[in-house]
Design a protein around this motif. Sequence first.
Motif, PDB file in Angstrom:
ATOM      1  N   ASP A   6       3.719   3.833  -1.495  1.00  0.00           N
ATOM      2  CA  ASP A   6       4.573   4.196  -2.615  1.00  0.00           C
ATOM      3  C   ASP A   6       5.856   4.802  -2.041  1.00  0.00           C
ATOM      4  O   ASP A   6       6.022   4.923  -0.817  1.00  0.00           O
ATOM      5  N   SER A  17       5.399   7.920   0.266  1.00  0.00           N
ATOM      6  CA  SER A  17       4.762   7.576   1.532  1.00  0.00           C
ATOM      7  C   SER A  17       5.734   6.846   2.454  1.00  0.00           C
ATOM      8  O   SER A  17       5.731   7.049   3.670  1.00  0.00           O
ATOM      9  N   ARG A  64       0.806  -1.216   0.000  1.00  0.00           N
ATOM     10  CA  ARG A  64       0.000   0.000   0.000  1.00  0.00           C
ATOM     11  C   ARG A  64       0.841   1.268   0.000  1.00  0.00           C
ATOM     12  O   ARG A  64       0.301   2.370  -0.159  1.00  0.00           O
ATOM     13  N   ASP A 104       1.932   4.055  10.806  1.00  0.00           N
ATOM     14  CA  ASP A 104       0.850   4.561   9.966  1.00  0.00           C
ATOM     15  C   ASP A 104       1.140   5.964   9.451  1.00  0.00           C
ATOM     16  O   ASP A 104       1.587   6.829  10.178  1.00  0.00           O
ATOM     17  N   PRO A 146       4.743   2.057  -6.404  1.00  0.00           N
ATOM     18  CA  PRO A 146       4.537   1.159  -5.258  1.00  0.00           C
ATOM     19  C   PRO A 146       5.832   0.419  -4.910  1.00  0.00           C
ATOM     20  O   PRO A 146       6.570   0.001  -5.802  1.00  0.00           O
ATOM     21  N   ARG A 159      -0.593   8.691   6.324  1.00  0.00           N
ATOM     22  CA  ARG A 159      -1.551   8.866   5.230  1.00  0.00           C
ATOM     23  C   ARG A 159      -1.214  10.148   4.476  1.00  0.00           C
ATOM     24  O   ARG A 159      -0.847  11.165   5.094  1.00  0.00           O
TER      25      ARG A 159
END
Length: 268
Positions: free
Chosen positions: A100, A103, A98, A119, A149, A121
């Motif tokens: 990339d 991130s 999930r 975590d 990804p 976002r």
Amino acid sequence: MTVSAEGPAGEAPPVRLDRATVRIGARTILSEASLTIPAGAFVGVLGPNGAGKTSLMRAILGIVPVTAGRISVFGRPAGRGRHDIGYMPQFHGRPVPRLDGRSFIAAALHGERWGLPCDWRPGRHRRHDAAEIDRVLDLVGAAHLARRPLDQLSGGERQRLLLAQALLGRPRLLLLDEPLASLDPLRAREVVALVQAIRSRLGIAVLFSTHDLNPLLGVMDMVLYVGRGAARLGPVDEVVTDPVLSALYGTRVEVIRGGGRIFVVTDG
């Protein structure tokens, strides 16, 4: 690049060991080791399997405690939470689908400083965080990986992103733990050249752990060999010799030079 034990205006060296002893359980990683990593140096960290190269880096980070003596980083005792150290651990886990590239780097800003992110976002990071992510992506030449990804990247591409994570916060010392593991010779040369370019551009010290010194020949200023609780730091021609490595390995070692490469052959 010229290196000196002290940095600008007499600044303390990046790493200094003063009769440092490091043990993990009953195993002695270092026994009363004393050495100084000069400012701006590119140091190859080598030794037999299980010698404690990773443990030494973790001791410099303050993760593994010093049993006796002292390890100091820029004049202060080694300890957790140092923002002047960038650490690139060995990456054994599977990529998180999930995430990339952008991130993955962003997660390290406010999640785990070293290793896999917690975590994160898109949109949570502030404007200056975005600028910092752009800066490190540019440093490692990975802007084109920002939206790719992780599970679609090659090993060399993931190493670039891990290196970008290590450069967050503008560290003055980089600890790179086996960044060439599982890379083919071409990708290994690319990683070494990238680290050398970053070292020269930023003027930072680098400790580069590897099982093979040949990719670092012509790039590293010094080699740090560890083995059997001892450590030896110096130029390649002084450290990578039959008598020195035989003492560190605890068995007869022959150093063979040829074709611009060095081969270490042991009896065991």
